[in-house]
Design an enzyme around this catalytic site. Structure first.
Site, PDB file in Angstrom:
ATOM      1  N   CYS A 251      -2.356   9.361   3.011  1.00 54.64           N
ATOM      2  CA  CYS A 251      -2.115   8.522   1.831  1.00 54.64           C
ATOM      3  C   CYS A 251      -0.765   8.798   1.184  1.00 54.64           C
ATOM      4  O   CYS A 251      -0.221   7.932   0.495  1.00 54.64           O
ATOM      5  CB  CYS A 251      -3.231   8.703   0.814  1.00 54.64           C
TER       6      CYS A 251
ATOM      7  N   GLU B  30      -8.425   8.156  -6.409  1.00 55.35           N
ATOM      8  CA  GLU B  30      -7.278   8.616  -5.614  1.00 55.35           C
ATOM      9  C   GLU B  30      -6.999   7.543  -4.576  1.00 55.35           C
ATOM     10  O   GLU B  30      -7.690   7.452  -3.560  1.00 55.35           O
ATOM     11  CB  GLU B  30      -7.591   9.973  -4.962  1.00 55.35           C
TER      12      GLU B  30
END
Length: 453
Positions: free
Chosen positions: A241, A207
């Site tokens: 993010c 990720e």
């Protein structure tokens, strides 16, 4: 460290993973302990990242409690043997798929949402019945302490092992053999993790991140676009993010859009965000110094204030930015929002596609044709139309990147599947034995074609 990991491996080899009932009991216990420690968790996140109580609950504590509740509700169904059809040529056999835990898995968590991004994959791994090594970030010191305390209250060291340390310790951990590695962090470190995993042929979930675009077209509601951009960009002081990394707005709408950004920043955080209870801090002075050096003083529209001592960087908006500016070279990961302009939507999409595929993408428009067109032309991990960030809150939507922004996904059922091996089994009977498959084959080809046709 090696001895502790070996204990986990030996336990797996001797007794396997957690039973369905053990998983359920552990998740219930984890939920209870988190609820009891909510104040301590909130305090830790306030120290580490300056998070207020609302943001802490919505993006960290409440997020994990939601994960646990969703897993408990669906765990029995996810774990069931699943029957599938069997071709006529294999009659009278029956076919089915058996979910089983992968084994001993490693979770490497980041510092920006240290509680959520440690425990969300943990919930998935426990739901699937694995034994786990969890490595929280060394930067979110207070949150790592509370994570360790919670885990040790709920799990034995042969179920979940929390290991601490910095880069050198992580490198030592990565030398060990795992059955899956789940990493959340930068693309650069993701490459290091993948190289280490390759030595053991260990599958990975990465990720990562990237420069997530926020694209506005001529038909968009400019005020709502600016409002939701400010919310998505400046929560957690931009250390998200999936935060909008930069804005692309029609040249004719630039002035209006940047003015609405200014208004909503003030509405959310006041005229001095440094004293707002709802605005966070940089994780470290080093991170702040990196961000401060990226800000071109002559292009600041809003903000730009830096306080190294308090790890504060004001919500900052930049104007007159081009694709060649330094700020556009890599992911910002902080409260700096560059605003770029375009005159042709096709050209804007081309500019986005000329760069690595982002983790998230946000498009604001009232034109359904433009929505359909842009979704078909831009590749990204996940995102929203006319909103930001909130796609993460839907357990039915897998979350993950594509290309440079990651591989694999999780959340909801996908978390269970990420940490599960689906074992394919065909069960036949010895009471019936179809002779066609055995030699000699003379005269049988036509019959074979019939069955396989």
């Amino acid at each position: 460290m090696q001895d502790q990991i070996s204990l986990l491996r030996n336990t797996w080899n001797e007794v396997g993973g957690l039973s369905l009932e053990q998983r359920r009991l552990k998740l219930l216990a984890l939920k209870k302990v988190i609820e009891l420690r909510e104040a301590a968790i909130s305090k830790a996140l306030k120290i580490d990242l300056g998070k207020g109580a609302f943001e802490t609950y919505s993006s960290e504590v409440g997020f994990i409690l939601g994960d646990i509740k969703f897993a408990l509700k669906n765990l029995s169904r996810w774990s069931q043997l699943r029957r599938v059809s069997t071709p006529l040529a294999l009659w009278p056999a029956r076919s089915f798929i058996v979910p089983e835990p992968l084994g001993v898995v490693l979770i490497l968590a980041p510092w920006n949402y240290p509680f959520q991004l440690s425990l969300s994959p943990l919930v998935g791994a426990i739901s699937a019945g694995n034994r786990i090594v969890l490595k929280p970030s060394e930067f979110s010191i207070e949150t790592t302490k509370i994570i360790r305390s919670i885990v040790e209250d709920v799990f034995t060291s042969s179920e979940v092992l929390v290991l601490e340390g910095g880069a050198s310790e992580t490198q030592e951990i990565l030398k060990e053999k795992f059955d899956h590695i789940f990493f959340t962090g930068s693309t650069q470190v993701g490459k290091v993790v993948m190289r280490a995993a390759a030595e053991h042929l260990t599958p990975v979930t990465l990720e990562l991140g990237g420069k997530s675009p926020f694209l506005v077209d001529e038909t968009a509601n400019i005020d709502k676009a600016a409002k939701r951009c400010v919310w998505g960009k400046f929560m957690n002081a931009g250390q998200t993010c999936v935060a909008p990394d930069y804005v692309l707005v029609p040249k004719a709408k630039e002035q209006e859009f940047t003015e609405r950004l200014r208004v909503h920043i003030e509405n959310f955080y006041g005229t001095n965000p440094e004293i707002s209870d709802d605005y966070g801090r940089m994780i470290s002075s080093r991170h702040l110094e990196r961000l401060g050096a990226m800000i071109p003083a002559d292009k600041i529209v809003v903000g730009g204030v830096v306080n190294i001592e308090s790890r504060y960087l004001a919500p900052t908006v930049l104007k007159n930015i081009s694709w060649d500016d330094k700020i556009m070279e890599g992911e910002i990961f902080g409260p700096i929002l560059p605003v770029l302009t375009y005159t042709d939507l096709s050209r804007a999409v081309q500019e986005i596609n000329a760069r690595p595929r982002p983790l998230a993408f946000y498009f604001f428009s009232e034109d359904r044709k433009n929505m359909k067109r842009v979704l078909s032309e831009v590749s990204f991990g996940g995102g929203c139309i006319n909103d930001t960030v909130v796609h993460l809150a839907n357990h039915e939507l897998p979350f993950g990147g594509v290309g440079d922004s990651g591989m694999g996904s999780y959340h909801g059922r996908k978390s269970f599947e990420t940490f599960t091996h689906f074992k394919s089994v065909l069960r036949n009977t010895t009471r019936v034995d179809i002779p066609i498959r055995y030699p000699p084959y003379k005269g049988k080809l036509g019959l074979l074609k019939f069955f396989l046709g």
